[in-house]
Design a protein around this motif. Structure first.
Motif, PDB file in Angstrom:
ATOM      1  N   ARG A  51       5.562  -1.144   3.552  1.00 51.58           N
ATOM      2  CA  ARG A  51       4.695  -1.594   4.778  1.00 51.58           C
ATOM      3  C   ARG A  51       3.500  -0.263   4.762  1.00 51.58           C
ATOM      4  NH1 ARG A  51       8.617  -4.105   6.318  1.00 51.58           N
ATOM      5  NH2 ARG A  51       8.745  -6.678   6.049  1.00 51.58           N
ATOM      6  N   THR A  52       4.319   1.380   4.354  1.00 53.51           N
ATOM      7  CA  THR A  52       2.950   1.871   4.633  1.00 53.51           C
ATOM      8  C   THR A  52       2.052   2.398   3.356  1.00 53.51           C
ATOM      9  OG1 THR A  52       4.498   3.021   6.139  1.00 53.51           O
ATOM     10  CG2 THR A  52       3.311   4.975   5.082  1.00 53.51           C
ATOM     11  N   GLU A  53       3.014   2.346   2.022  1.00 55.87           N
ATOM     12  CA  GLU A  53       2.390   2.927   0.887  1.00 55.87           C
ATOM     13  C   GLU A  53       2.154   1.225   0.009  1.00 55.87           C
ATOM     14  OE1 GLU A  53       5.335   4.713  -1.468  1.00 55.87           O
ATOM     15  OE2 GLU A  53       6.500   6.046   0.092  1.00 55.87           O
ATOM     16  N   THR A  54       2.475   0.190   0.488  1.00 49.84           N
ATOM     17  CA  THR A  54       1.791  -1.055  -0.062  1.00 49.84           C
ATOM     18  C   THR A  54       0.995  -1.664   0.947  1.00 49.84           C
ATOM     19  OG1 THR A  54       3.171  -2.682   0.269  1.00 49.84           O
ATOM     20  CG2 THR A  54       3.224  -0.795  -1.362  1.00 49.84           C
ATOM     21  N   ALA A  55       0.144  -2.264   0.219  1.00 50.38           N
ATOM     22  CA  ALA A  55      -0.770  -3.945   1.123  1.00 50.38           C
ATOM     23  C   ALA A  55       0.051  -5.521   1.563  1.00 50.38           C
ATOM     24  CB  ALA A  55      -2.348  -3.596   0.455  1.00 50.38           C
ATOM     25  N   ILE A  56       1.081  -4.967   1.382  1.00 47.80           N
ATOM     26  CA  ILE A  56       1.502  -6.310   1.306  1.00 47.80           C
ATOM     27  C   ILE A  56       2.051  -6.859   2.462  1.00 47.80           C
ATOM     28  CG2 ILE A  56       4.424  -5.201   1.793  1.00 47.80           C
ATOM     29  CD1 ILE A  56       5.586  -6.993  -0.387  1.00 47.80           C
ATOM     30  N   SER A  57       1.381  -6.051   3.788  1.00 49.20           N
ATOM     31  CA  SER A  57       1.510  -6.485   4.989  1.00 49.20           C
ATOM     32  C   SER A  57      -0.022  -7.053   5.638  1.00 49.20           C
ATOM     33  CB  SER A  57       2.708  -6.039   5.691  1.00 49.20           C
ATOM     34  OG  SER A  57       3.698  -6.111   5.541  1.00 49.20           O
ATOM     35  N   GLU A  58      -1.032  -6.948   4.648  1.00 48.02           N
ATOM     36  CA  GLU A  58      -2.181  -7.281   4.817  1.00 48.02           C
ATOM     37  C   GLU A  58      -1.949  -8.546   5.871  1.00 48.02           C
ATOM     38  OE1 GLU A  58      -5.153  -6.331   1.905  1.00 48.02           O
ATOM     39  OE2 GLU A  58      -5.890  -4.342   2.808  1.00 48.02           O
ATOM     40  N   GLY A  59      -3.444  -8.918   6.379  1.00 51.31           N
ATOM     41  CA  GLY A  59      -3.447  -9.883   6.923  1.00 51.31           C
ATOM     42  C   GLY A  59      -2.821  -9.964   8.084  1.00 51.31           C
ATOM     43  N   HIS A  60      -0.986  -9.349   8.255  1.00 54.59           N
ATOM     44  CA  HIS A  60      -0.659 -10.114   9.136  1.00 54.59           C
ATOM     45  C   HIS A  60      -0.022 -11.398   8.779  1.00 54.59           C
ATOM     46  CE1 HIS A  60      -1.514  -5.980  10.680  1.00 54.59           C
ATOM     47  NE2 HIS A  60      -2.483  -6.497  11.333  1.00 54.59           N
ATOM     48  N   ALA A  61       0.391 -11.484   8.177  1.00 52.75           N
ATOM     49  CA  ALA A  61       0.612 -13.440   7.717  1.00 52.75           C
ATOM     50  C   ALA A  61       2.030 -13.167   8.244  1.00 52.75           C
ATOM     51  CB  ALA A  61       0.393 -13.976   6.086  1.00 52.75           C
ATOM     52  N   LEU A  73      10.036  -9.024   0.628  1.00 52.30           N
ATOM     53  CA  LEU A  73      10.039  -9.399  -0.847  1.00 52.30           C
ATOM     54  C   LEU A  73      10.912 -11.105  -0.885  1.00 52.30           C
ATOM     55  CD1 LEU A  73      10.356  -5.917  -2.441  1.00 52.30           C
ATOM     56  CD2 LEU A  73       8.210  -7.742  -2.763  1.00 52.30           C
ATOM     57  N   ASP A  74      11.765 -11.250   0.745  1.00 49.08           N
ATOM     58  CA  ASP A  74      12.287 -12.506  -0.047  1.00 49.08           C
ATOM     59  C   ASP A  74      12.466 -12.989   1.424  1.00 49.08           C
ATOM     60  OD1 ASP A  74      14.383 -13.414  -1.520  1.00 49.08           O
ATOM     61  OD2 ASP A  74      15.439 -13.501   0.275  1.00 49.08           O
ATOM     62  N   SER A  75      10.481 -12.858   2.081  1.00 55.00           N
ATOM     63  CA  SER A  75      10.876 -13.391   3.331  1.00 55.00           C
ATOM     64  C   SER A  75       9.907 -15.639   2.222  1.00 55.00           C
ATOM     65  CB  SER A  75       9.748 -13.025   3.901  1.00 55.00           C
ATOM     66  OG  SER A  75      10.418 -12.236   4.320  1.00 55.00           O
ATOM     67  N   MET A  76       9.806 -15.942   3.267  1.00 57.19           N
ATOM     68  CA  MET A  76       8.989 -17.606   2.858  1.00 57.19           C
ATOM     69  C   MET A  76       7.178 -16.780   2.960  1.00 57.19           C
ATOM     70  SD  MET A  76       9.244 -20.954   5.905  1.00 57.19           S
ATOM     71  CE  MET A  76       7.601 -20.478   6.840  1.00 57.19           C
ATOM     72  N   VAL A  77       7.335 -16.217   3.949  1.00 56.57           N
ATOM     73  CA  VAL A  77       6.057 -15.471   3.918  1.00 56.57           C
ATOM     74  C   VAL A  77       6.220 -14.294   3.141  1.00 56.57           C
ATOM     75  CG1 VAL A  77       3.680 -14.757   5.465  1.00 56.57           C
ATOM     76  CG2 VAL A  77       5.223 -17.078   5.710  1.00 56.57           C
ATOM     77  N   VAL A  78       5.247 -13.520   2.227  1.00 50.12           N
ATOM     78  CA  VAL A  78       5.477 -13.004   1.355  1.00 50.12           C
ATOM     79  C   VAL A  78       4.922 -11.629   1.876  1.00 50.12           C
ATOM     80  CG1 VAL A  78       5.391 -11.582  -0.422  1.00 50.12           C
ATOM     81  CG2 VAL A  78       5.903 -13.074  -0.588  1.00 50.12           C
TER      82      VAL A  78
END
Length: 421
Positions: A140-150, A94-99
């Motif tokens: 990362r398991t319960e949300t799709a915040i890392s979807e697409g592996h950006a 959540l604090d990353s340059m690429v969320v």
């Protein structure tokens, strides 16, 4: 004992500042030992990536850790639950340059493992980092915040595509063979790049990486020839100094267009290379400006992730709060035992006809009375909510005269032995 998070990131400091704070692999363990040698610090973990350098320190005066950092850099700080919340957000992306980028989870895990190996962790940092890593996994398991592996690597390749167009026929040179370089190679390969050269100080690692993506490999001695025929150069090493300068670049390019993307902190490419005719240079700050629009892409998932972080922080707060409760309860029980001992000693010569067995029964009865008397306040203290805990504990210490006892017990209960390296 207090927990303090202290550091600088891409959100608060530019690349020049982050370079000054960056810790390379060989510097981390000595630096951790330097931290725990400071008076007032007993635990320490250091996290250093291309976008942040942060210290997580525990002690009676953890703020003394600032002595180990340059005096003229802008630092942010947070204590206790706020410090934990910051780390949970970092691990969750959540604090990353690429969320939502997933690489930070592994980077935090390795930072914690280095501190474990250096023997500079303790009860509080162990609990903090294990809980933070579990929170990141849950997000990362319960949300799709890392979807697409950006990631920073995919953003770099997207930036290259935006600047020079189709990549499949371009010759790409990757300098370095670490985790970031591997991600860069994978991203270029996904865009059809088939002519790729990997340069690394250790040839075996370059060979292993190049072979996975159909490229060639070599040492740094081959870099000038590769720079001459490259269309794109992406560099990500752990070198403390620049490895490509403007003079050598000017000598091999002759004004022909070249895109260089420097993902290293400290920088691998001398910033003066941007002045070489035909060269376009992007560093981490330039990439950050390029991905600002990405911050809104996963806003809905980020909201869900923030809720998970807050839920997990409440659990950590409860654990942290119990650390405050235990010294007071220990002091309260100690005061009760002291009263019994004083009464027994004062009346020791007055039991003329009391047998040893009956004397033991009297002592057991006295201790049972104290235990029952203290049972209810003990249970109520254990269940105090965060909002009222501090005030209620203070009142309890004042009513029973526990201020000195509690302070003494707190030192014993919370003490973490300073461990040698």
């Amino acid at each position: 004992m207090e927990l303090l998070a202290l550091g600088a990131s891409h959100k608060t400091a530019d690349l020049a500042v982050r370079e000054r704070l960056a810790l390379l692999d060989g510097q981390i363990e000595p630096f951790l030992h330097e931290l725990v040698a400071l008076e007032g610090v007993t635990e320490a973990v250091a996290l250093s990536t291309c976008n942040r350098t942060e210290l997580y320190v525990v002690g009676e005066s953890p703020e003394v850790a600032i002595q180990a950092l340059p005096a003229d850099v802008p630092l942010y700080s947070a204590r206790n639950c706020d410090a934990a919340r910051h780390l949970y957000r970092v691990v969750s992306g959540l604090d990353s340059m690429v969320v939502g980028e997933a690489e930070i989870q592994g980077q935090v895990k390795r930072a914690y493992e280095r501190a474990l190996a250096a023997r500079t962790t303790g009860p509080l940092t162990n609990q903090l980092f294990r809980a933070a890593l579990a929170t990141g996994k849950r997000v990362r398991t319960e949300t799709a915040i890392s979807e697409g592996h950006a990631s920073v690597a995919t953003v770099a390749v997207d930036a290259a595509r935006a600047l020079i167009g189709e990549l499949s026929q371009r010759h790409v040179v990757i300098v370095g063979a670490g985790e970031t370089s591997e991600q860069v190679a994978r991203a270029f390969h996904a865009h059809g790049v088939s002519t790729m050269f990997v340069a690394n100080r250790h040839r075996d690692r370059a060979i292993a990486l190049a072979s996975r993506f159909g490229g060639e490999s070599g040492g740094f001695d081959q870099l000038p020839d590769e720079l001459e025929r490259a269309d794109v150069v992406v560099s990500s090493t752990a070198s403390p100094h620049a490895i490509v300068g403007p003079e050598e670049l000017d000598a091999v390019r002759g004004g022909r267009p070249l895109l260089i993307i420097d993902l290293a902190v400290p920088r691998d490419i001398d910033p003066a290379c941007a002045s070489v005719d035909g060269v376009t240079l992007l560093d981490m700050d330039a990439l950050q400006r390029a991905v600002r629009g990405h911050l809104n892409v996963r806003k809905g998932e980020a909201v869900h992730a923030e809720a998970i972080v807050e839920e997990e922080i409440q659990t950590f707060a409860g654990w942290l709060g119990r650390l405050d409760v235990m010294p007071t309860l220990a002091a309260l029980r100690g005061r009760g035992d002291a009263v019994v001992n004083e009464l027994l000693a004062a009346n020791a010569g007055r039991w003329e006809s009391l047998s040893a067995k009956d004397e033991a029964r009297v002592e057991a009865l006295a201790r049972a009375v104290v235990k029952r008397l203290l049972h209810e306040p003990t249970e109520r203290v254990r269940t105090l909510d965060d909002e009222h805990r501090h005030a209620r504990l203070k009142l309890l210490r004042e009513l029973f005269g526990l201020e000195e006892d509690a302070a003494s017990e707190a030192g014993e209960a919370a003490e973490v032995r300073r461990l040698a390296g």
